[in-house]
Design an enzyme around this catalytic site. Structure first.
Site, PDB file in Angstrom:
ATOM      1  N   GLU A  21       0.830  -1.207   0.000  1.00 53.16           N
ATOM      2  CA  GLU A  21       0.000   0.000   0.000  1.00 53.16           C
ATOM      3  C   GLU A  21       0.863   1.254   0.000  1.00 53.16           C
ATOM      4  O   GLU A  21       0.592   2.221  -0.726  1.00 53.16           O
ATOM      5  CB  GLU A  21      -0.925   0.010   1.221  1.00 53.16           C
ATOM      6  N   CYS A  50      -3.162  -3.808   6.858  1.00 51.44           N
ATOM      7  CA  CYS A  50      -2.911  -4.013   8.282  1.00 51.44           C
ATOM      8  C   CYS A  50      -3.278  -2.763   9.078  1.00 51.44           C
ATOM      9  O   CYS A  50      -3.246  -1.643   8.566  1.00 51.44           O
ATOM     10  CB  CYS A  50      -1.453  -4.393   8.522  1.00 51.44           C
ATOM     11  N   THR A  97      14.450 -41.890  -2.970  1.00 49.25           N
ATOM     12  CA  THR A  97      14.537 -40.993  -4.123  1.00 49.25           C
ATOM     13  C   THR A  97      15.968 -40.530  -4.338  1.00 49.25           C
ATOM     14  O   THR A  97      16.445 -40.426  -5.475  1.00 49.25           O
ATOM     15  CB  THR A  97      13.603 -39.778  -3.931  1.00 49.25           C
TER      16      THR A  97
END
Length: 379
Positions: free
Chosen positions: A63, A86, A207
């Site tokens: 903002e 906020c 893996t």
């Protein structure tokens, strides 16, 4: 009765400008921890006069960035923010104060911030001072963008995404363990882009042994400046020290091995190579306890965990309902025999199957990308 044309046009314009604010927010996706991603555009007489996004924690909020660009043109303008502004003093002043001082006339909000420090207070403050607030504009994509942040601040657990690359018949590797490559180049590039945005990438020990992945983020073949924490889950610590994963350990590309083993020699050998090792409690079956793993990663400020395999690990997260999103890449291939993507206990009845909710479907090159969330079918 249909809505008046001007209302429909306002809704259409609101979504168009909010989509632009989303584009701004995504510019810093994965870089704002422990803060959320936020994008803002300021519009006056149909023209964008200010843009901004929150680039990093401690820096100016979106903002404020957009208001600075707009300057005096912000007075009487509309502000579109992907997340509720906020209203509390943190490392920076409250954004509601900056909005009020700038003389913004209307604020369009994508989604409410469920952080207890905010949670509706920003909207209440603006309305109490005469600013019109329209919330819920493109609510779902705005909320999806900050899903990891919301999960972390409310549950203190990482948001878990399972990433699976499988053939059309559900195999992630052939019967000889060949897994290169299941999906096409476009899908693999998308995965590299995602790695650059998440906080940690997790694989199981098998893996590492079978695929020898590096797990770094390399969008378009270029190593990203920001790398995720690379995590290996191995109860036995039977890991090849020659693995590529262990040859490129740096402070900016760290590796963590999580185990339940008490093999001190193996632990010290890994640590001597710069690998971090955390020893956690084991389950009765000998595997590492997954809730303990998630708590361990939360303590390391991991908000978004990207799980890349293998089948036993995928299955464990699914069985224990510990995942938030399943990202399934389906390649146009059929193997017949091979390794299915999740090792789960068999179900004898379709009614006992683990249900998923399809959230998104798109084509990526020749592959299909399906995004699921846990849930029950509605039909």
């Amino acid at each position: 009765m249909s809505a008046p044309v001007d209302e429909r046009e306002m809704a259409s314009n609101a979504e168009r400008f909010m989509a632009m604010a989303l584009e701004e927010a995504r510019r810093a996706e994965g870089q704002t921890k422990p803060n959320p991603c936020v994008g803002v555009v300021i519009v006056r007489d149909g023209e964008i006069v200010g843009r901004g996004f929150h680039a990093r924690a401690g820096g100016p909020h979106a903002e404020v960035v957009a208001l600075r660009e707009a300057g005096e043109r912000a007075r009487g303008a509309d502000l579109y923010s992907t997340l509720e502004p906020c209203d509390h003093q943190g490392r920076t002043p409250p954004c509601t104060r900056a909005i009020l001082e700038a003389g913004i006339a209307r604020v369009f909000v994508g989604c409410t911030d469920i952080n207890p420090k905010v949670c509706g207070r920003g909207i209440e403050r603006l309305r109490a001072h005469g600013v019109e607030v329209i919330d819920g504009v493109l609510k779902e994509p705005c909320a999806r963008l900050n899903a990891p942040f919301f999960k972390f601040v409310t549950e203190r657990r990482p948001f878990v995404t399972l990433k699976v690359a499988a053939t059309a018949d559900g195999k992630i590797a052939s019967r000889t363990s060949d897994a290169r490559w299941v999906t096409g180049e476009s899908s693999r590039q998308l995965v590299h882009e995602t790695r650059a945005r998440v906080d940690a990438v997790l694989v199981g020990g098998n893996t590492v042994r079978c695929d020898d992945p590096e797990l770094t983020a390399r969008p378009n073949g270029v190593r990203a400046a920001r790398q995720p924490l690379r995590v290996v889950l191995s109860a036995s610590l039977d890991l090849p020290l020659s693995a590529r994963l262990f040859s490129a350990v740096t402070p900016t590309a760290p590796v963590l091995v999580v185990t339940s083993s008490s093999d001190l020699m193996a632990i010290e050998t890994l640590r001597a190579r710069g690998v971090e090792v955390d020893v956690l409690k084991s389950r009765p079956d000998g595997r590492v306890d997954l809730p303990a793993l998630l708590d361990c990663l939360a303590a390391r400020q991991v908000m978004h965990l990207y799980v890349e395999g293998g089948a036993a690990l995928f299955g464990a997260f699914v069985e224990e309902a510990l995942f938030d999103r399943l990202e399934l890449f389906i390649a146009p291939k059929v193997l017949g025999e091979g390794l299915s993507w999740a090792t789960v206990a068999p179900r004898d009845a379709m009614s006992a199957a683990i249900d998923l909710h399809l959230e998104q479907l798109e084509r990526v090159g020749q592959d299909a990308r399906l995004v699921f969330t846990p849930g029950r079918r509605t039909s």
